[in-house]
Design an enzyme around this catalytic site. Structure first.
Site, mmCIF file in Angstrom:
data_model
loop_
_atom_site.group_PDB
_atom_site.id
_atom_site.type_symbol
_atom_site.label_atom_id
_atom_site.label_comp_id
_atom_site.label_asym_id
_atom_site.label_seq_id
_atom_site.Cartn_x
_atom_site.Cartn_y
_atom_site.Cartn_z
ATOM 1 N N HIS A 108 -59.445 -3.856 9.908
ATOM 2 C CA HIS A 108 -58.991 -2.659 9.227
ATOM 3 C C HIS A 108 -57.663 -2.160 9.781
ATOM 4 C CE1 HIS A 108 -63.135 -2.444 7.755
ATOM 5 N NE2 HIS A 108 -62.663 -1.671 6.823
ATOM 6 N N GLU A 144 -61.511 -7.023 -5.548
ATOM 7 C CA GLU A 144 -60.066 -6.776 -5.503
ATOM 8 C C GLU A 144 -59.278 -7.733 -6.375
ATOM 9 O OE1 GLU A 144 -61.888 -6.513 -2.923
ATOM 10 O OE2 GLU A 144 -61.442 -4.527 -2.134
#
Lengths: 426, 405
Positions: B210, B141
Site C-alpha cells: 500500500h 480494476e
C-alpha cells in the site's frame, strides 16, 4: 447467496443438477425473450440421473428456430435479406483471401489473422445492427469492420499501411477503428476489448438514464474461446449483468487458440454455461449457419434494446486457415478441418437460397463478381495511396498536443515547427 | 489541433496577481522570468508569501524563514476572499464543480458512491448526482478501468478512482494499451478524456503493497499525462484541468497530504497541467520536488536558510511531460540541481529528470545533478525502517551543503 433451490442441491453434485438459472430468480420470469422462457420447462433432475446427457437450460437455437417455424411455416428471411447476407459473407471471404495473396506478395506485414470460415457469426450479428450500435472485436477484425460498414478500400489501405487507411495507417491489421461506423477496435491482446465494449454499453445506459436521451444503442463484443479463460471476461460478465448493460457477448468458439485446443485449456468447455452463473442467459448456437446465428442475434439484440440486460452467445465455428498467416497450421487434424469445410457457411446459405427459390444461381454469381471487382478495386486503391509522411509521426499521440509539454525555450513543443515535420524532440 | 496559448505580459501581472480565472499559462516571449499563473495561497501582492511566484522583491532571508514551510503558517495572515479547506475537500470541490458544469463527467471506482470514497474525496456526490454518475464498481480494476476507457471513447468523461494507486497495477493492461495508445492506433478517431486518480506514496506504516509509488511505472506510456498535486490549491486546479483535458491524465495524490489545510479562492480557477510551480525563489541551488517531498524540502529549507543558503524550490507538478522551461530557467540561474523525490531510485521520475536536465542544460551546470530518492526496497512496516526508506529533511540539508561547496 441462499436460494430456495440450495436445499435440494448437493454441494458437489454433478453439473446436471446445478440449476443454471440465475440464483436470484426464484420464480421463472415472464418470457419477454425466448431465452428465458424456455428455461421454465427444465426439470431439476435428481442424483440418480447424474450421468444423463446434458441438457442445456437454454435450448440450443435449433429449438428456437423450430418453434418459430412451426406456426408460420414461412422462411426465416426474405429475398432482400438473403442477398444482403450472402453479399456480406462473400465480401468477408473474398477480402480475406485477397489479404492472404497480398501478404505473400509482400504488400502487408506483421500479424494478419484471417476470418475464413467464421463469416456466419459476423454477418449474422452485425447485419442486424444500426450505424450507431457499437462493435468491438479482437485481432481477427477485418470482417467485423467490413460487415459494420467500413469500406473495403479503407480496410485494405490500412493493411497496406497507407494514409488512406481507416486509421491512417497507424493501426494495422489488429487495430481497425471507425468512428463513423462505431467500430471500437481491433485489439491485439485478447480480452482487452471486452471492458471497452462494456464501457460503450455503459455509455448507452448513461445516455438514457442520466442525460435523458433517446438511446437504444447496443454493443456487440466478439472474442474467442481462448479469451473465455481470461479474467477480464469474467469481470465484465459480472459488471454487465450487475448494471444490466445493453451488450451482447459473442464467443466465436473455433476450438483453437493458436495451437491450444479449447478442450485442453478449459475445465468446463461449455462456455455458454458461464452466462447464467453471472445472471444472464447463455445460448449455444451453430456458428456455421448464418440463419441460426441471426435468429439468436435477433433475440439477444432485442433483449439488450429493451433494457433487459446482457446475453452470452457461444457460436460454434471454425477457422479454415491457420491462426495467422504465419501459422503453418500443422497441429489440427485433417479430418476435423474436412468436417467443418463441409459446413461452409457460404455454401450452406447458397443452398438455402436456391432451394427455397429466394435467388437463382445467376443472381448469386453476379454478387460474387461484383464483390470480386470491389476487392480488386480496393487493392488498386490501396496500392495507389501514399505512404504516411514523416509529419504524421507525432500527430494523434495526444488529442491535445499540449501534452508533449513545454520545451526549454518556453514554448509548447507542439508549437515547434519541427513538430509538424515529425522531427521535433519530444 | 489546439490553439496556441497566449497570456498576459509578465510586467503587468506582478503586483496585482490575484485570483484571476486562469485557463492558460501566462507566457510571454520575453526571455527571463515569465509569470506562472499558479499558486497564490494568500490573497494579494504580499510578496513574502511562500507560494507567490516570481515576485522579484523577495530577497530578505528573515521574511523567508517564516514562510519557508507548509501553508499552515499562512492561515492567519490571509485576508480577503477565499475559503479554507482540506486537500481532500478541495479535490471534492473541483470534482463537484466539473460534474455540475458538464453532465458527461462521471466517477467510477470502488466505494466512491455510498461510502463516499475511502479518502472521502467523493463524499456526498452519490446523493447529489445519483448512483450511475458516481458508480460503485465491483473489485475489478482492469475491467472497470477498461469500462471507463470505453465510456470515454463513446462520449463520457469518466474519473476513475483507484482506491490506492498500487491497485492500478491490476489495471496496467488497460492503462498502457488502451488508455495511452488508442488515440494513436485509431488514427485520431477516438479520444479518451479519462482522469485516473488515487492516492499513493508512503503513508504511516501501511506496509509494502500500500506504499507504492507508481509514477515511474507509467512514465513510459506514450499518450498519457501525469500530474501530482501537493496543496489544496493545486489539487483543485489540477483536478479541474485534468477533467477538462482531452488527453488521458493520471492524477497522483498522496495519502498523507489529504488533511492539509489551505485557503483557496472562491472564484473558479484551474491550474495548467504542463507547468511546474515555483514554491520558493532562490539563488544558490535548484531543488526539484513533487508531492509529499515538497514539505520535507520546505522543512529543510528552513534549516538551510538559517545556515545562509538560498534554495530555489520548484514543485514540478507535471511528472510527464516535464516543464523544462521553468526548470531550465532555474538551472540557468543557480547552476546546481538537487532532485528530491519519493519515487524509487531505479527508473524513477528523478532518474528521468536527471537525464532530461543533463541533456538539455549540461552547459549550465556547475556540479552533477544530485537525486535523492527512496531506497530500492519494499516499504517496511516498522516505523523506524519506513522512515529510513524515504528522504528526510536532514538528508536534504546535507545534500545541499555538499552541492554548494
Amino acid at each position: 447467496m441462499a436460494t430456495a433451490f440450495s436445499a435440494t442441491l448437493p454441494l458437489h453434485g454433478s453439473q446436471e443438477n446445478r440449476l443454471l438459472l440465475p440464483p436470484t430468480r426464484l420464480a421463472p420470469p415472464p418470457p419477454s425473450s425466448s431465452f428465458l422462457g424456455s428455461t421454465r420447462s427444465l426439470p431439476i433432475r435428481s442424483l440418480n440421473h447424474a450421468h444423463a446427457s446434458r441438457r442445456s437450460p437454454v435450448f440450443a437455437v435449433q429449438e428456437v428456430v423450430k418453434d418459430k417455424k412451426k406456426p408460420t411455416n414461412s422462411l426465416l428471411i426474405t429475398k432482400e435479406e438473403g442477398l444482403v447476407l450472402y453479399e456480406d459473407m462473400i465480401l468477408g471471404r473474398s477480402f480475406e483471401d485477397m489479404c492472404a495473396q497480398m501478404y505473400y506478395r509482400g504488400k502487408m506485414f506483421g500479424f494478419v489473422h484471417l476470418y475464413n470460415g467464421q463469416e456466419a457469426v459476423s454477418t449474422g450479428f452485425i447485419k442486424l445492427l444500426t450505424q450507431s450500435d457499437s462493435v468491438v472485436s479482437t485481432y481477427r477484425d477485418h470482417v467485423h469492420a467490413l460487415s459494420k460498414g467500413v469500406s473495403a478500400r479503407a480496410v485494405m489501405s490500412e493493411l497496406f499501411g497507407k494514409v488512406t487507411g481507416c486509421c491512417r495507417g497507424q493501426g494495422g491489421s489488429m487495430h481497425m477503428f471507425s468512428k463513423e461506423h462505431n467500430v471500437l477496435g481491433g485489439f491485439a491482446f485478447i480480452g482487452e476489448g471486452i471492458p471497452v465494449a462494456t464501457g460503450a454499453a455503459f455509455t448507452s445506459k448513461y445516455k438514457r438514464e442520466v442525460l435523458k436521451q433517446d438511446c437504444e444503442d447496443v454493443t456487440v463484443a466478439f472474442f474467442g474461446d481462448g479469451t473465455c479463460n481470461n479474467g477480464q471476461f469474467y469481470e465484465c460478465l459480472n459488471m454487465a449483468a450487475l448494471y444490466k448493460l445493453p451488450i451482447i457477448f459473442v464467443v466465436e468458439n473455433n476450438l483453437w487458440a493458436i495451437g491450444m485446443s479449447h478442450l485442453r485449456s478449459t475445465s468446463d468447455p461449455e462456455i455458454w454455461k458461464k452466462g447464467p452463473a453471472f445472471g444472464m442467459p447463455g445460448v449455444h448456437v451453430d456458428g456455421m449457419d448464418v440463419l441460426k446465428v441471426r435468429e439468436v442475434a435477433k433475440e439477444a439484440v432485442g433483449r439488450a434494446r429493451r433494457g433487459e440486460g446482457p446475453t452470452l452467445v457461444e457460436c460454434e465455428t471454425y477457422r479454415f486457415r491457420g491462426h495467422s498467416l504465419a501459422d503453418p497450421d500443422e497441429l489440427r487434424d485433417a479430418a476435423e478441418k474436412a468436417k467443418y469445410a463441409a459446413r461452409d457457411p457460404i455454401t450452406a446459405l447458397k443452398k438455402y437460397l436456391v432451394e427455397n427459390k429466394l435467388a437463382n444461381e445467376g443472381e448469386l454469381k453476379s454478387i460474387e463478381k461484383k464483390i470480386d471487382e470491389l476487392v480488386e478495386e480496393a487493392v488498386e486503391f490501396a496500392d495507389a495511396s501514399p505512404q504516411p509522411g514523416r509529419s504524421q509521426l507525432l500527430e494523434n499521440v495526444f488529442a491535445d498536443p499540449k501534452g508533449f509539454g513545454i520545451g526549454p525555450d518556453g514554448r509548447y513543443r507542439c508549437e515547434d515547427p519541427k513538430f509538424t515535420e515529425g522531427t521535433a524532440q519530444v | 489541433m489546439s490553439a496556441i496559448i497566449h497570456g498576459a505580459g509578465a510586467a503587468t501581472a506582478l503586483s496585482t496577481f490575484n485570483f484571476k480565472t486562469l485557463v492558460a499559462p501566462c507566457r510571454t516571449n520575453i526571455p527571463g522570468r515569465s509569470k506562472r499563473c499558479i499558486v497564490a495561497a494568500g490573497s494579494d501582492d504580499d510578496a513574502s508569501k511562500s507560494f507567490g511566484s516570481s515576485i522579484l522583491t523577495v530577497r530578505h532571508s528573515q521574511k523567508l524563514i517564516a514562510n519557508a514551510v507548509a501553508t499552515k503558517a499562512d492561515m492567519s495572515a490571509t485576508t480577503g476572499t477565499g475559503h479554507e479547506l482540506l486537500l481532500f475537500e478541495a479535490l471534492q470541490e473541483g470534482l463537484e464543480e466539473e460534474m455540475d458544469r458538464d453532465p458527461h463527467v462521471c466517477v467510477m471506482g470502488e466505494d466512491v458512491g455510498h461510502y463516499g470514497g475511502s479518502y472521502k474525496v467523493t463524499k456526498g456526490l452519490a446523493d447529489k448526482f445519483g448512483d450511475l454518475r458516481v458508480l460503485d464498481t465491483p473489485i475489478c480494476e482492469n475491467a472497470f478501468t477498461g469500462m471507463g476507457i470505453g465510456a470515454a471513447m463513446t462520449g463520457l468523461r469518466p474519473v476513475i478512482e483507484g482506491m490506492n494507486m498500487g491497485f492500478l497495477l491490476l489495471a496496467f493492461n488497460q492503462i498502457s494499451n488502451n488508455c495511452g495508445m488508442l488515440h494513436y492506433t485509431s488514427g485520431g478517431q477516438f479520444t479518451i478524456p479519462v482522469v485516473i486518480r488515487g492516492p499513493g506514496g508512503v503513508g504511516r506504516q501501511l506496509g509494502a503493497e500500500h506504499s507504492q509509488r507508481l509514477e515511474s511505472y507509467f512514465q513510459s506510456i506514450p499518450g498519457i499525462q501525469m500530474v501530482a498535486c501537493s496543496t489544496p490549491y493545486n489539487a483543485k486546479g489540477l483536478m479541474k484541468a485534468a477533467i477538462r483535458s482531452e488527453n488521458p491524465v493520471i492524477l497522483f495524490e498522496h495519502v498523507l497530504l489529504y488533511n492539509l489545510k489551505e485557503k483557496i479562492p472562491d472564484e473558479e480557477y484551474i491550474c495548467n497541467l504542463e507547468e511546474a510551480e515555483m514554491v520558493r525563489p532562490g539563488e544558490h541551488i535548484t531543488i526539484l520536488t513533487y508531492s509529499r517531498m515538497r514539505y520535507h524540502v520546505m522543512q529543510a529549507a528552513k534549516t538551510l536558510v538559517n545556515k545562509g543558503y538560498d534554495p530555489e524550490v520548484i514543485d514540478i507538478r507535471s511528472l510527464k511531460p516535464f516543464d523544462l522551461y521553468t526548470i531550465g530557467n532555474s538551472v540557468k540561474k543557480t547552476h546546481r540541481v538537487l532532485i528530491v523525490e519519493e519515487c524509487m531510485r531505479t527508473g524513477g521520475i528523478g532518474a528521468s529528470l536527471t537525464a532530461a536536465i543533463n541533456e538539455n542544460f549540461h552547459d549550465y551546470l556547475d556540479a552533477p545533478v544530485m537525486c535523492l530518492s527512496s531506497q530500492d526496497v519494499p516499504t517496511p512496516y516498522a516505523g523506524t525502517l519506513e522512515e529510513w526508506t524515504v528522504v528526510q529533511p536532514a538528508q536534504i540539508v546535507t545534500a545541499v551543503e555538499q552541492l554548494c561547496q
